[in-house]
Design a protein around this motif. Structure first.
Motif, PDB file in Angstrom:
ATOM      1  N   MET A  58      46.816  35.249  37.150  1.00  0.00           N
ATOM      2  CA  MET A  58      46.097  36.460  37.545  1.00  0.00           C
ATOM      3  C   MET A  58      44.759  36.476  36.836  1.00  0.00           C
ATOM      4  O   MET A  58      43.615  36.849  37.567  1.00  0.00           O
ATOM      5  CB  MET A  58      46.731  37.695  37.302  1.00  0.00           C
ATOM      6  CG  MET A  58      47.981  37.983  38.246  1.00  0.00           C
ATOM      7  SD  MET A  58      47.645  39.327  39.290  1.00  0.00           S
ATOM      8  CE  MET A  58      49.368  39.610  39.813  1.00  0.00           C
ATOM      9  N   LEU A  59      44.434  35.874  35.700  1.00  0.00           N
ATOM     10  CA  LEU A  59      43.179  35.926  34.928  1.00  0.00           C
ATOM     11  C   LEU A  59      42.483  35.059  35.818  1.00  0.00           C
ATOM     12  O   LEU A  59      41.161  35.337  35.898  1.00  0.00           O
ATOM     13  CB  LEU A  59      43.323  35.502  33.737  1.00  0.00           C
ATOM     14  CG  LEU A  59      42.182  35.589  32.585  1.00  0.00           C
ATOM     15  CD1 LEU A  59      41.496  37.077  32.861  1.00  0.00           C
ATOM     16  CD2 LEU A  59      42.222  35.239  31.321  1.00  0.00           C
ATOM     17  N   ASP A  60      43.099  34.014  36.261  1.00  0.00           N
ATOM     18  CA  ASP A  60      42.143  33.054  37.140  1.00  0.00           C
ATOM     19  C   ASP A  60      41.284  33.557  38.457  1.00  0.00           C
ATOM     20  O   ASP A  60      40.307  33.345  38.720  1.00  0.00           O
ATOM     21  CB  ASP A  60      42.797  31.853  37.459  1.00  0.00           C
ATOM     22  CG  ASP A  60      42.948  30.978  36.553  1.00  0.00           C
ATOM     23  OD1 ASP A  60      42.578  31.111  35.341  1.00  0.00           O
ATOM     24  OD2 ASP A  60      44.144  30.238  36.539  1.00  0.00           O
ATOM     25  N   LEU A  61      42.238  34.393  38.984  1.00  0.00           N
ATOM     26  CA  LEU A  61      41.918  34.974  40.062  1.00  0.00           C
ATOM     27  C   LEU A  61      40.747  36.173  39.799  1.00  0.00           C
ATOM     28  O   LEU A  61      39.667  36.317  40.439  1.00  0.00           O
ATOM     29  CB  LEU A  61      42.865  35.816  40.992  1.00  0.00           C
ATOM     30  CG  LEU A  61      42.606  36.908  42.019  1.00  0.00           C
ATOM     31  CD1 LEU A  61      42.098  35.844  43.025  1.00  0.00           C
ATOM     32  CD2 LEU A  61      43.901  37.613  42.509  1.00  0.00           C
ATOM     33  N   LEU A  62      41.016  36.978  38.801  1.00  0.00           N
ATOM     34  CA  LEU A  62      40.074  38.081  38.374  1.00  0.00           C
ATOM     35  C   LEU A  62      38.797  37.313  37.857  1.00  0.00           C
ATOM     36  O   LEU A  62      37.522  37.707  38.290  1.00  0.00           O
ATOM     37  CB  LEU A  62      40.597  38.453  37.050  1.00  0.00           C
ATOM     38  CG  LEU A  62      39.924  39.969  36.610  1.00  0.00           C
ATOM     39  CD1 LEU A  62      39.810  40.904  37.501  1.00  0.00           C
ATOM     40  CD2 LEU A  62      40.567  40.382  35.407  1.00  0.00           C
TER      41      LEU A  62
ATOM     42  N   LEU B 136      37.370  34.583  39.283  1.00  0.00           N
ATOM     43  CA  LEU B 136      36.851  33.969  40.263  1.00  0.00           C
ATOM     44  C   LEU B 136      36.127  35.351  41.159  1.00  0.00           C
ATOM     45  O   LEU B 136      35.153  35.138  41.516  1.00  0.00           O
ATOM     46  CB  LEU B 136      37.713  33.050  41.328  1.00  0.00           C
ATOM     47  CG  LEU B 136      38.207  31.813  40.631  1.00  0.00           C
ATOM     48  CD1 LEU B 136      39.039  31.257  41.438  1.00  0.00           C
ATOM     49  CD2 LEU B 136      36.849  31.044  40.659  1.00  0.00           C
ATOM     50  N   LEU B 137      36.818  36.323  41.050  1.00  0.00           N
ATOM     51  CA  LEU B 137      36.243  37.383  41.606  1.00  0.00           C
ATOM     52  C   LEU B 137      35.056  38.108  41.073  1.00  0.00           C
ATOM     53  O   LEU B 137      34.114  38.546  41.697  1.00  0.00           O
ATOM     54  CB  LEU B 137      37.266  38.652  41.897  1.00  0.00           C
ATOM     55  CG  LEU B 137      38.664  38.298  42.952  1.00  0.00           C
ATOM     56  CD1 LEU B 137      39.463  39.279  42.439  1.00  0.00           C
ATOM     57  CD2 LEU B 137      38.040  38.215  44.241  1.00  0.00           C
TER      58      LEU B 137
ATOM     59  N   LEU C 215      38.040  36.188  48.802  1.00  0.00           N
ATOM     60  CA  LEU C 215      39.500  35.702  48.798  1.00  0.00           C
ATOM     61  C   LEU C 215      39.538  34.688  49.430  1.00  0.00           C
ATOM     62  O   LEU C 215      40.493  33.599  49.372  1.00  0.00           O
ATOM     63  CB  LEU C 215      40.187  36.954  49.344  1.00  0.00           C
ATOM     64  CG  LEU C 215      40.310  38.267  48.513  1.00  0.00           C
ATOM     65  CD1 LEU C 215      41.165  39.276  48.962  1.00  0.00           C
ATOM     66  CD2 LEU C 215      40.779  37.749  47.167  1.00  0.00           C
ATOM     67  N   GLN C 216      39.096  34.424  50.799  1.00  0.00           N
ATOM     68  CA  GLN C 216      39.032  33.267  51.748  1.00  0.00           C
ATOM     69  C   GLN C 216      38.587  31.919  51.037  1.00  0.00           C
ATOM     70  O   GLN C 216      39.279  31.077  50.960  1.00  0.00           O
ATOM     71  CB  GLN C 216      38.078  33.617  53.014  1.00  0.00           C
ATOM     72  CG  GLN C 216      38.660  34.393  53.947  1.00  0.00           C
ATOM     73  CD  GLN C 216      38.458  35.984  53.463  1.00  0.00           C
ATOM     74  OE1 GLN C 216      37.621  36.301  52.543  1.00  0.00           O
ATOM     75  NE2 GLN C 216      39.353  36.850  53.828  1.00  0.00           N
ATOM     76  N   GLN C 217      37.463  32.026  50.151  1.00  0.00           N
ATOM     77  CA  GLN C 217      36.933  30.914  49.496  1.00  0.00           C
ATOM     78  C   GLN C 217      38.021  30.582  48.439  1.00  0.00           C
ATOM     79  O   GLN C 217      38.422  29.313  48.061  1.00  0.00           O
ATOM     80  CB  GLN C 217      35.557  31.103  48.707  1.00  0.00           C
ATOM     81  CG  GLN C 217      34.569  31.456  49.741  1.00  0.00           C
ATOM     82  CD  GLN C 217      33.276  32.086  48.900  1.00  0.00           C
ATOM     83  OE1 GLN C 217      33.290  32.787  48.135  1.00  0.00           O
ATOM     84  NE2 GLN C 217      32.250  31.638  49.401  1.00  0.00           N
TER      85      GLN C 217
ATOM     86  N   ASN D 179      38.247  45.090  44.896  1.00  0.00           N
ATOM     87  CA  ASN D 179      38.563  44.361  44.038  1.00  0.00           C
ATOM     88  C   ASN D 179      37.270  44.272  42.871  1.00  0.00           C
ATOM     89  O   ASN D 179      37.520  43.986  41.842  1.00  0.00           O
ATOM     90  CB  ASN D 179      38.140  42.816  44.662  1.00  0.00           C
ATOM     91  CG  ASN D 179      39.508  42.432  45.589  1.00  0.00           C
ATOM     92  OD1 ASN D 179      40.548  42.757  44.800  1.00  0.00           O
ATOM     93  ND2 ASN D 179      39.335  41.808  46.568  1.00  0.00           N
ATOM     94  N   PRO D 180      35.989  44.931  43.413  1.00  0.00           N
ATOM     95  CA  PRO D 180      34.794  44.881  42.396  1.00  0.00           C
ATOM     96  C   PRO D 180      35.408  45.880  41.261  1.00  0.00           C
ATOM     97  O   PRO D 180      34.897  45.981  40.176  1.00  0.00           O
ATOM     98  CB  PRO D 180      33.777  45.612  43.152  1.00  0.00           C
ATOM     99  CG  PRO D 180      34.163  44.982  44.561  1.00  0.00           C
ATOM    100  CD  PRO D 180      35.450  45.114  44.921  1.00  0.00           C
ATOM    101  N   GLN D 181      36.208  46.918  41.859  1.00  0.00           N
ATOM    102  CA  GLN D 181      36.406  47.837  40.636  1.00  0.00           C
ATOM    103  C   GLN D 181      37.413  47.344  39.608  1.00  0.00           C
ATOM    104  O   GLN D 181      37.429  47.658  38.513  1.00  0.00           O
ATOM    105  CB  GLN D 181      37.218  49.137  41.181  1.00  0.00           C
ATOM    106  CG  GLN D 181      37.632  50.139  40.329  1.00  0.00           C
ATOM    107  CD  GLN D 181      38.266  51.431  41.154  1.00  0.00           C
ATOM    108  OE1 GLN D 181      38.766  51.328  42.109  1.00  0.00           O
ATOM    109  NE2 GLN D 181      38.071  52.465  40.171  1.00  0.00           N
ATOM    110  N   ALA D 182      38.178  46.450  40.103  1.00  0.00           N
ATOM    111  CA  ALA D 182      39.152  45.558  39.317  1.00  0.00           C
ATOM    112  C   ALA D 182      38.420  44.884  38.329  1.00  0.00           C
ATOM    113  O   ALA D 182      38.721  44.714  36.996  1.00  0.00           O
ATOM    114  CB  ALA D 182      40.000  44.720  40.108  1.00  0.00           C
TER     115      ALA D 182
END
Length: 108
Positions: A1-5, A7-8, A14-16, A44-47
């Motif tokens: 999850m940290l990797d996703l965060l 990248l965001l 999300l598509q990339q 997502n930006p708020q996360a």
């Protein structure tokens, strides 16, 4: 999850991310939804904002006494303080899903 965060936070869509990870976009959307729920964010930006504020992304805690503060302690390998532990307990109680009670079948 940290990797996703991470990248965001870099501005990836999300598509990339799905393309890079060789996953379906729907799978990455589910991961992002879980991440948002975990952080208590609506978007997502708020996360990303909440993670930065809590020190999850940059490693510097900026809040205590709640779920994000607890996660910042854990990320750094520290023992969470009592206030953050209590905040995590409240967070889990708020987002816990009730389990169905198992009943024994009736005997004739």
């Amino acid at each position: 999850m940290l990797d996703l965060l991470t990248l965001l936070a870099e501005g990836r869509t999300l598509q990339q991310i799905a393309h890079d990870w060789d996953l379906e976009p729907g799978t990455v959307r589910i991961y992002a939804a879980r991440l948002r729920r975990y952080l208590g964010a609506d978007t997502n930006p708020q996360a990303v904002y909440l993670a930065c504020r809590a020190g999850i992304l940059d490693g510097r805690p900026q809040r205590h006494g709640d779920h994000a503060g607890y996660e910042a302690h854990r990320k750094r390998g520290e023992t969470p303080c009592d206030d953050c532990r209590a905040g995590e307990k409240a967070h889990r109680a708020r987002y816990a899903t009730p389990r169905k009670r198992q009943t024994a079948p009736e005997r004739p």
